[in-house]
Every structure is written in structure tokens, then in C-alpha cells.
Design an enzyme around this catalytic site. Structure first.
Site, PDB file in Angstrom:
ATOM      1  N   GLU A   1       7.369  -5.088   1.363  1.00 26.04           N
ATOM      2  CA  GLU A   1       7.024  -4.099   0.329  1.00 26.04           C
ATOM      3  C   GLU A   1       7.877  -2.847   0.439  1.00 26.04           C
ATOM      4  O   GLU A   1       7.621  -1.849  -0.234  1.00 26.04           O
ATOM      5  CB  GLU A   1       5.524  -3.793   0.329  1.00 26.04           C
ATOM      6  CG  GLU A   1       4.904  -3.566   1.684  1.00 26.04           C
ATOM      7  CD  GLU A   1       3.382  -3.402   1.613  1.00 26.04           C
ATOM      8  OE1 GLU A   1       2.804  -3.313   0.533  1.00 26.04           O
ATOM      9  OE2 GLU A   1       2.783  -3.354   2.700  1.00 26.04           O
TER      10      GLU A   1
ATOM     11  N   CYS B   1       1.438 -10.817  -3.414  1.00 29.01           N
ATOM     12  CA  CYS B   1       0.062 -10.332  -3.526  1.00 29.01           C
ATOM     13  C   CYS B   1      -0.016  -8.984  -4.241  1.00 29.01           C
ATOM     14  O   CYS B   1      -1.078  -8.388  -4.322  1.00 29.01           O
ATOM     15  CB  CYS B   1      -0.592 -10.247  -2.152  1.00 29.01           C
ATOM     16  SG  CYS B   1       0.247  -9.107  -1.050  1.00 29.01           S
TER      17      CYS B   1
ATOM     18  N   ASP C   1       3.984  -1.598  -3.794  1.00 33.15           N
ATOM     19  CA  ASP C   1       4.797  -0.655  -3.018  1.00 33.15           C
ATOM     20  C   ASP C   1       6.287  -0.920  -3.173  1.00 33.15           C
ATOM     21  O   ASP C   1       7.083   0.008  -3.183  1.00 33.15           O
ATOM     22  CB  ASP C   1       4.392  -0.715  -1.539  1.00 33.15           C
ATOM     23  CG  ASP C   1       3.128   0.076  -1.288  1.00 33.15           C
ATOM     24  OD1 ASP C   1       3.012   1.196  -1.828  1.00 33.15           O
ATOM     25  OD2 ASP C   1       2.231  -0.423  -0.585  1.00 33.15           O
TER      26      ASP C   1
ATOM     27  N   HIS D   1      -4.790   2.397  -5.697  1.00 35.99           N
ATOM     28  CA  HIS D   1      -5.809   1.527  -5.115  1.00 35.99           C
ATOM     29  C   HIS D   1      -7.129   1.614  -5.865  1.00 35.99           C
ATOM     30  O   HIS D   1      -7.884   0.659  -5.933  1.00 35.99           O
ATOM     31  CB  HIS D   1      -5.961   1.814  -3.622  1.00 35.99           C
ATOM     32  CG  HIS D   1      -4.782   1.313  -2.865  1.00 35.99           C
ATOM     33  ND1 HIS D   1      -3.744   2.127  -2.511  1.00 35.99           N
ATOM     34  CD2 HIS D   1      -4.445   0.069  -2.482  1.00 35.99           C
ATOM     35  CE1 HIS D   1      -2.820   1.391  -1.907  1.00 35.99           C
ATOM     36  NE2 HIS D   1      -3.222   0.148  -1.874  1.00 35.99           N
TER      37      HIS D   1
HETATM   38  C1  PEP Z   1       1.348  -4.005  -2.526  1.00 32.30           C
HETATM   39  O1  PEP Z   1       1.881  -2.971  -2.133  1.00 32.30           O
HETATM   40  O2  PEP Z   1       1.787  -4.693  -3.476  1.00 32.30           O
HETATM   41  C2  PEP Z   1       0.122  -4.482  -1.873  1.00 32.30           C
HETATM   42  C3  PEP Z   1      -0.400  -5.646  -2.167  1.00 32.30           C
HETATM   43  O3  PEP Z   1      -0.482  -3.633  -0.989  1.00 32.30           O
HETATM   44  P1  PEP Z   1      -1.393  -2.390  -1.450  1.00 32.30           P
HETATM   45  O4  PEP Z   1      -1.531  -2.451  -2.944  1.00 32.30           O
HETATM   46  O5  PEP Z   1      -2.671  -2.509  -0.747  1.00 32.30           O
HETATM   47  O6  PEP Z   1      -0.573  -1.228  -0.995  1.00 32.30           O
HETATM   48 MG    MG Z   2       1.230  -2.142  -0.246  1.00 34.84          MG
END
Ligand code: PEP
Ligand code: MG
Length: 559
Positions: A433, A504, A457, A191
Site C-alpha cells: 500500500e 483488499c 493507501d 475509515h
Molecule cells: C488500504 O489501504 O487499501 C487498506 C485496505 O487498508 P486501510 O483502508 O485499513 O488503510
Molecule cells: Mg491501508
């Protein structure tokens, strides 16, 4: 000196080192209840194990680089890491005084260092410095979730150099004097890395030991596209990188002419390009880069950046303001995904050996129904503006969806009784995910209005590769056939049930995957704003028919 790490956020920074140390002076004493002492000791032991791992890595690197037997210092480090005075005594302090591990360790560390420094023996005196260095590493592991930095005191044009940087640290950088950051640890889809890209901060991670090889004030160049970091560059190098920086900025500007243009293939297939945001301050950037909506608002940052639980009204204001600013475009707000590398100070997470697979996201939300309900009520109230959609992270099975829907229904009844308006038909989505969700997508799709694939994920859990662990980063492959098949499967099934699918995860923002994603019929791609023009350029010059053929040949004749 030249370092090579993992390039996580493009751009070139030319500035001065600011070593971010989470020093002992920032450590607060916290009393730990008797029933949590065991896990506090376990947390301390984990930091020791992680430090031992660091030391082994550094030793290997030194051996590789200097090709000879590493100095005795590593022997010394290993000895200290098994040292009774330093380790067992710290554990005793935690147990006897019921205090947090950082405080107990800092007390014991100070004592050991001052005892050694007082000795007449020069060799042992020298060892005090080694212990301080080692203590710094242990503390960095212990503190990796705390945010104690005085951001407004950092001088302008600083490149933050740290062992680790949390997502919360990163959100503080944009409004301050930090032009870039580099770290010893971390992977490409952590993140922290995602945030760096969103905030357009050039960054390099996985540099292993840079934090102990630089000093504050030293000149430094960071190339976030190649992963190269140079300290004390000569004049010619600075001139070359200034030229590179100009090239990067010119290229970025030249893509801006695409902003007003539609995202359509040469044979007429439209794909919506949306922005991922972490904080509302990113909205102007999203609009400036031509985002056609917000495909993922990671609402957890409201919690991460706060010292206490934000009230329903405070949350409502934030959600409503994002929705209003994005009108007439839609905004997908994801309910909080706290846990693993994203912590909120006021939420006590259970001490777990493997938090990535533990109490995180919707699992935590369902364990804290009051906290979750507050967010749900705030979201429902913001839905009255008309362009809001909500989605739920980390769905493992359809039962979780049903439980969340029950809480939404409960909140709707309450708001109705209170006479507060909301959108009765608020679109409700699930993130795909986890492989189990992808493989049972028929059951999940029937319960929701839309799906969004979180590849960060999905890749992590399908390939069993921790997304923040740079040691296994080489296995983190979006193009692994298992990932492509899961994505294709989700799209086929969801479309059969009349549900749109977006993506996403970071895969959506990588130009090398655009053709395959368009060919797999994703309806929307959501990404860091900065990536939108680049992806749009690719889509506008490609043929959808060709992309479909490519997918048919490449992914599998079966799907
Ligand atoms: C993902 O897991 O691709 C996602 C968009 O969520 P995050 O990156 O916040 O875990
Ligand atoms: Mg995620």
C-alpha cells in the site's frame, strides 16, 4: 433545505436529525506532563488553523450562493480567531496549569462568553452567540478523536449529523438507533466511510456546514448513493424517497440469488470474493452475502473500541471465534493499523505534523514491541484452528518484514516452551500500500506467502492525495495509470515468484473496476460484504480473455 455532499455509503434513510455535539460538559480535565506541553499547545494551534480554514470555506460558499458580499460575521470570526483573550489566554492556561487543550479552551471560552453576555451593549451580546458557534467548531477539531457520545440515549430512527465522525463512533452506530449519518468533513475512503459501507449505514460526508444548519428532531432524508441530503422534506418528496428506498432494497434482495453461485467468468476463470470486516459482529453478514473467506480483518478495532490494552487471552478469544465461525474458509487477520485517523485511547501517539505519513501501522507496532508481541502470541494461538493467515500493514521496505518475522519467531519459541499449540506454518503476508513496497515487491514477495494490495493507501501515497480530505478528493483516482501500472507490476512479479495476490482496498468493491482487476490477474478480491453479489454478477457475465486484452491495450504495452 437541500445539501449535496460526497456519497460514501448507499441506501436511503428517512428519519429525524440528531445533532451530535461533543459538548463542553463532556470535556475531562487531564494533566499533561511538562515535556508534552509544547505539543499540547501545537495541537490547540492546529485546531485554530483548521477552524480558520473552515471559516474561509464557508465564507466562499456563502459568497457563491448568495452572490453578494458576505455578512460582517466572517470578519468577526476572523477577529476572534486571532483574539488574544480567547487564544493566548488558553495557551497560558495549558502552560501554567499543565492541562489538556480541550479543558483549557472550554474554561476560557466559558469566561469570554459570560463576560460578553453580561454587557449592556446588544451588539456585543449578540457576538457571544457567534463565539459559542466558533468555539464549537474549534472544539470539534480538538475532539475529533474522542468518543464521548451516549449512544444508548439516541432516539430510534436518528440520522446523526456531526462536524466529524470517527471510526470508533461509527462502530457504535450499528447496535444503536442510528439509521444514517452525515458530516461536514470527510472523504470516500476514510475509515469512517469504509465502516459505514461495511455496516450498511447510508452516509454522506463533505457537506461542509450541515452540522450548523440543522437542529435535533428535524425531519431529514439521506440518499447515500447520490450524496443528496434534504431537511424538512414535503410529503411528495417523502413518498418519492420511500419508493426509492424500496427499489434499493429490492435490488439488494434480487442479488441474493447469486450467493450460492460460483464466482467464475464465462470462459472459466475463478476469482475468490472475500469480505473485509472491522468487528466480529460482521461475520453473519459476510456469510449471508456469500463471502468465500475474510480477506481483511482490521484487527485495530479491538484496540480502538477499548479503554485499555486488550489482554492476550481477550484477543485470542476474538481471533479464534472469527476463525471458527468462518471454517472451512480462510481468515486473513491484519495486525493492528493504529495511527492517522484510527486512534486507541490507551496508546499515546507522538504529536506529529503529518500523522498519515508518520507513526502508523507496522511502524507503531515495531515501536511498541510488547504490545505487538501480545497480539502476535494471540494470533499464533488462534492459528491452531487451521484457517488463519496474518498480514502486516503499511510495509515500506523488506527490512520491516524481517523485523516482524523475528518477533513471530520469538513468540513461537515462547509458546513452544509453554507447551501452547500453534500452526508452525501460519501463512504470512504483506500489504502493498506504499509505492516503495510495490516497486520492490520482488524482495518482499520472497519473504512472504501472499500479498494483498491496499489501494486506499496506495492511491493516497502515489498521488499525494490525503484520503480523508474532501478538498482534494477530485484527484483521488483509482484508474490513474500510475496506480494501474503499480498493481499490474505487483501481480506480474509476485506470480513469477509463485505468490498469490489479493486486493483488499475499496477499489476491489467498485463495479467499474472489476473488468480491469480480473484482467490484471488478481487472485482474490476482498471488499465490504454488501458489494460481493454485485461484483459476482459482473464476473459471471464477463470474458476473462476480453478483460486481459483490455488491460494489455489500456495499462501499458510494457507490462
Ligand atoms: C488500504 O489501504 O487499501 C487498506 C485496505 O487498508 P486501510 O483502508 O485499513 O488503510
Ligand atoms: Mg491501508
Amino acid at each position: 433545505m437541500i445539501f449535496k455532499g460526497i456519497p460514501v455509503s448507499p441506501g436511503i434513510a428517512i428519519g429525524k436529525v440528531f445533532v451530535m455535539e461533543k459538548e463542553a460538559k463532556n470535556i475531562h480535565k487531564r494533566s499533561v506532563p511538562q515535556n508534552e506541553i509544547k505539543s499540547e499547545v501545537a495541537r490547540f494551534r492546529k485546531a485554530i488553523v483548521e477552524t480558520k480554514r473552515d471559516i474561509i470555506e464557508i465564507e466562499k460558499k456563502v459568497k457563491r450562493e448568495i452572490g453578494s458580499k458576505p455578512s460582517q460575521i466572517f470578519e468577526g470570526y476572523r477577529m476572534f480567531l486571532n483574539d488574544k483573550v480567547l487564544i493566548s489566554e488558553t495557551e497560558d492556561i495549558i502552560r501554567k496549569q499543565n492541562v489538556n487543550a480541550e479543558f483549557a479552551f472550554s474554561m476560557q471560552l466559558k469566561k469570554v462568553i459570560s463576560d460578553l453576555s453580561a454587557l449592556k451593549n446588544d451588539y456585543l451580546k449578540e457576538r457571544a452567540r457567534d463565539i459559542a458557534e466558533l468555539g464549537h467548531r474549534i472544539m470539534a477539531h480538538l475532539l475529533s478523536c474522542d468518543d464521548e457520545i451516549k449512544w444508548d440515549e439516541i432516539p430510534s430512527d436518528s440520522v446523526v449529523v456531526a462536524h466529524n465522525i470517527t471510526p470508533a463512533d461509527t462502530t457504535n452506530m450499528k447496535s444503536n438507533a442510528v439509521i444514517s449519518f452525515v458530516t461536514d468533513v470527510g472523504g470516500k475512503t476514510s475509515h469512517t466511510a469504509i465502516l459505514a459501507r461495511s455496516l450498511e449505514i447510508p452516509a454522506v460526508t463533505g457537506l461542509r456546514n450541515i452540522s450548523s444548519n440543522v437542529r435535533t428532531g428535524q425531519p431529514i432524508i439521506v440518499d447515500g448513493a447520490s450524496g443528496i441530503v434534504i431537511t424538512d422534506p414535503d410529503e411528495e418528496t417523502v413518498i418519492n424517497y420511500k419508493r426509492e428506498r424500496k427499489k434499493f432494497l429490492d435490488e439488494k434482495n434480487s442479488l441474493r440469488r447469486l450467493i450460492e453461485m460460483p464466482t467464475v467468468t464465462t470462459d472459466g476463470r475463478n476469482i475468490s470474493l472475500m469480505a473485509n470486516i472491522e468487528i466480529p459482529e460482521e461475520i453473519p453478514t459476510a456469510l449471508a452475502y456469500g463471502a468465500e473467506g475474510i480477506g481483511l480483518y482490521r484487527s485495530e478495532y479491538i484496540f480502538i473500541n477499548s479503554d485499555r490494552l486488550p489482554t492476550e487471552d481477550e484477543q485470542y478469544e476474538k481471533y479464534a471465534s472469527v476463525c471458527r465461525k468462518m471454517l472451512p474458509h480462510s481468515v486473513i487477520i491484519r495486525t493492528f493499523d493504529i495511527g492517522a485517523d484510527k486512534m486507541a485511547k490507551f496508546i499515546e501517539l507522538p504529536e506529529e505534523p503529518n500523522p498519515i505519513m508518520g507513526t502508523r501501522a507496522v511502524r507503531l507496532s515495531l515501536k511498541l514491541p510488547e504490545v505487538f508481541k501480545t497480539q502476535i502470541r494471540a494470533l499464533l494461538r488462534a492459528s491452531e484452528i487451521g484457517n488463519l493467515k496474518v498480514m502486516i500493514p503499511m510495509i515500506t521496505n523488506v527490512l520491516e518484514i524481517k523485523k516482524v518475522k523475528m518477533l513471530f519467531e520469538e513468540a513461537k519459541r515462547e509458546l513452544k516452551d509453554e507447551g501452547k499449540p500453534f500452526n508452525e506454518n501460519l501463512p504470512f503476508g504483506a500489504m502493498i500500500e506504499i509505492p516503495s513496497a510495490a516497486l520492490t515487491v520482488d524482495l518482499i514477495a520472497r519473504e512472504v506467502d501472499f500479498l494483498s494490495i491496499g489501494t486506499n493507501d496506495l492511491i493516497q501515497y502515489t498521488l499525494a492525495v490525503d484520503r480523508v480530505n474532501e478538498n482534494v478528493g477530485y484527484l483521488y483516482e483509482p484508474m490513474n495509470l500510475s496506480i494501474l501500472r503499480l498493481i499490474k507490476w505487483v501481480v506480474i512479479v509476485a506470480h513469477q515468484l509463485g505468490k498469490p495476490v489479493s486486493m483488499c482496498g475499496e477499489m476491489a468493491s467498485d463495479p467499474s473496476f472489476t473488468k480491469i482487476l480480473v484482467g490484471m490477474d488478481l487472485d482474490e478480491l476482498s471488499m465490504s460484504s454488501i458489494a460481493i453479489p454485485k461484483i459476482k454478477k459482473i464476473i459471471r457475465t464477463m470474458r476473462y480473455k476480453e478483460a486481459k486484452e483490455f488491460v494489455r491495450d489500456f495499462v501499458s504495452p510494457l507490462v
